[in-house]
Design a protein around this motif. Sequence first.
Motif, PDB file in Angstrom:
ATOM      1  N   ALA A  99     -34.073  24.179 -10.255  1.00 27.22           N
ATOM      2  CA  ALA A  99     -34.269  23.489  -8.982  1.00 27.22           C
ATOM      3  C   ALA A  99     -33.333  24.070  -7.922  1.00 27.22           C
ATOM      4  CB  ALA A  99     -33.985  21.999  -9.155  1.00 27.22           C
TER       5      ALA A  99
ATOM      6  N   ARG B 252     -36.672  17.534 -23.915  1.00 32.39           N
ATOM      7  CA  ARG B 252     -35.353  17.662 -23.329  1.00 32.39           C
ATOM      8  C   ARG B 252     -35.097  19.084 -22.829  1.00 32.39           C
ATOM      9  NH1 ARG B 252     -29.347  16.361 -24.878  1.00 32.39           N
ATOM     10  NH2 ARG B 252     -28.528  18.426 -24.635  1.00 32.39           N
TER      11      ARG B 252
ATOM     12  N   LEU C 162     -34.241  21.530 -14.361  1.00 33.88           N
ATOM     13  CA  LEU C 162     -33.139  21.141 -13.475  1.00 33.88           C
ATOM     14  C   LEU C 162     -32.388  22.367 -12.968  1.00 33.88           C
ATOM     15  CD1 LEU C 162     -31.590  18.105 -15.341  1.00 33.88           C
ATOM     16  CD2 LEU C 162     -33.231  18.137 -13.492  1.00 33.88           C
TER      17      LEU C 162
ATOM     18  N   MET D  65     -42.116  15.281 -20.978  1.00 33.25           N
ATOM     19  CA  MET D  65     -41.390  16.564 -20.995  1.00 33.25           C
ATOM     20  C   MET D  65     -40.272  16.480 -22.027  1.00 33.25           C
ATOM     21  SD  MET D  65     -39.503  18.465 -17.783  1.00 33.25           S
ATOM     22  CE  MET D  65     -40.869  18.344 -16.684  1.00 33.25           C
TER      23      MET D  65
ATOM     24  N   TYR E 106     -37.048  19.885 -19.757  1.00 31.91           N
ATOM     25  CA  TYR E 106     -36.538  19.087 -18.646  1.00 31.91           C
ATOM     26  C   TYR E 106     -35.250  19.694 -18.094  1.00 31.91           C
ATOM     27  CZ  TYR E 106     -34.640  15.090 -16.151  1.00 31.91           C
ATOM     28  OH  TYR E 106     -34.106  14.256 -15.195  1.00 31.91           O
ATOM     29  N   LEU E 107     -34.359  20.044 -18.995  1.00 30.37           N
ATOM     30  CA  LEU E 107     -33.077  20.595 -18.526  1.00 30.37           C
ATOM     31  C   LEU E 107     -33.288  21.941 -17.851  1.00 30.37           C
ATOM     32  CD1 LEU E 107     -30.798  19.596 -21.509  1.00 30.37           C
ATOM     33  CD2 LEU E 107     -31.046  18.487 -19.288  1.00 30.37           C
TER      34      LEU E 107
END
Lengths: 235, 568
Positions: A13, A3, A10, A1, A6-7
Amino acid sequence: MDRRAYLQSLFLAPLAGSLIASSARAQDASTIDWTRLPSSYSYGRTEAEKQTDAELFAESYFREHELLTIAVLCDIILPGDHPNGGALDAGLPDFVEFMVKDRQQYKLPVRGGIAWLDNYALDNYGADFIHIEESQRLAICDAIAYPDVDTPELQPGIAFFSLMRNLTLTGYYTTEAGIRDLGYVGNRPNVWDGVPEAVLQKHGKQYDTEWLNKCVDQSRREITAEWDDDGNLIS
Amino acid sequence: MAQQQYDVIVVGSGAGGGMATYQLANAGLSVALVEAGDYYDPADEAQRTQLRWPWESPRRGASTRRRPFGDYNSCIGGWELDGEPYTNKDDTDFMWWRARMLGGRTNHWGRIALRFGPLDFHRRDIDGLGDNWPIGYEDVKPYYDRLDRLVGVYGSNEGLPNDPDGFFLPAPKPRLHELYYIDAARSLGVPVIPARKSILTKRINDERGVCFYCSQCSRACGIHADFSSSTVLIYPALRGGRVDLYSNAMVREVTTDDQGLATGVAYIDKETGQDAELRGRSVVLAASACSSARILLNSRSARHAQGLGNSNDHVGRYLHDSTGASRAAFIPELIDREIYNEDGTSGMHVYTPWWLEDQNLDFPRGYHLEIGGGMGMPSYGFGFAANQYNAFLGERVGGYGNGLRDDIRRFYGSRLSIACRGESIAQYDNRCELDPTVVDEWGIPVLRFDYHWTEHEINQARHMQDSMEALLEAAGGTVLGNKPGADQDYGLTKPGEIIHEVGTTRMGDDPATSVTNSFGQLHDARNVFVADGGTFVSQADKNPTWTILALAWRQADYLVEQMQQRNI
């Protein structure tokens, strides 16, 4: 994944549980109430860990009276009359209960500590701790909140109060409200480029040039590293 | 059932196993990678702990038996494993850390990446203790150089004689408490330089991201900006198509033929509880120093009656861990700090390498200093003894109420700590061996440890305490707690506690006094290799991971060459 993806994942979530502000006060201990914490969490656990945590949540250790006493103590240690809320707003009784179950070595000290407190209240004020006047409760706390008191008969109470203060404060400062109260601003992607200049000046410190020459030029962090044959970075 | 014969079976997926797998597969060999734990990927949301807030855990990051370094730590394992005991002989108190997951203990290490120096390979020549390595720095340097560029390490070229230069990424700037340390060290004539850590402060390729300074390498990085064996070596190797991963596979023994050569490994499929076998032309053991020794000792046959590679009774001997001691101080000048984000990279940005090489001291070898402190993210334990530093300011400790909030904020980030990591002397009598009676849940005999520090390590710890105290005081600090004295071995950590245990299958040119040759190849079976810290003759005061990686790469080149020459 990569950056960015990925961020993004987050920030999408969901947070575990939700915090509902509480205005509970300990004036009348029998009506004390607090924000309830979630009873299940999802944060990268193995199956064995999930099982252990489920068992801990299902375990009933404290009696109702003991939980109320914990709540009253949490509220005294960190009251709610503060912009960032207090122990009850932060759900501390639930946290203390969980930690005592999680850490077997706390079980007896907390149960015994509550019993000691009740005995002391009964001897001095004629009722157990949560059923005496608030002023009387605070008088007891004044007697056991300071480790430098060397009165022998107070030592069990002092040890217990220290434990409750530790659990209350660590519980509070690991909530969103506590992090805000402290002012911690990390745990997020950023680019560290040294101590702010004003802080350096205030502390009489500086970065010397020789050291800075070994440090990363953050404007070039995304340029792929290349070296000459002697190990000198040239990109 | 006809089964594939692999060119190589690699046992263990940590630093050594990951590098072996990566290099051997890239060389075109077929590899079976056998890991006792589960698959793991920190970018998988179901396994992610990075960038979580403390309240996302019911215990707010507190340690558990399964995650002794906190329940956001990515390493699944610990000092105690379900169904896998170990024992201590007599008054031995060895602590054995084992990981059970893809990537092994590289999910856990501090990313401190120190090369050995030229002196570290021939210490016996210098002080008459222990043994020399059969190789020198010049043999390993080419691999360190390639390793730096393949995996990435930040640091600085300092021209120090025994802390060699390399191919470093640029260092992160020191934090405020580290500037206090730098000034203190310089005032005492103690060197201090940028830390050397395997964290990408600058891009090294298109596959891995660049550090975003969350300070959470111990939680494993979702953009792979730190080194762990799985993210940097094993995933690429798996993508290459020549590697089969067998996870949850607990190796019982290396199987051998009637000539004494390895034919493969026997393992337990932990998910089914069934025994299974893999066949290979060669076996690389990289299960960790003690686990690989255990597998060898359990690999008994007519040709290897005392265990594979153990004809000279050396497997398990010369077990040695780093020494350690630590101390902390309250720095009054750091009271009431301005609060800003100084998470930085994980752990220290500066350190002190060993600086008294030529001094006449009452202990051999040396140690380095790791610096700690700062305004980290609160987790379980934060706020304990909230205003204990009041005692140094003539104010009262304890109390209750909203005034505690001011105390917490006031003292936040006012602590400076030092941890020392030093070199012990490998001893013939310090060992792990099979316990005569105890077995694990699969019936495999377990290890029993027999290990005692000597006066060398105890004297070194005393020196550590004096150094730490002097440095902390020079930083303006009030040192916390009592200075441990002789009755506590000067605060010396327990053997195993630093998790740098090595030496159990040491290399050497003499088959009578070593287990492997200088490439980690067993003297007793030419198609069996050891690629973990077991082959270390001595461990320097340098954390072992970088050298494990370099030696595993060197070994892989040799293994490929030997296969090409039909010697294996």
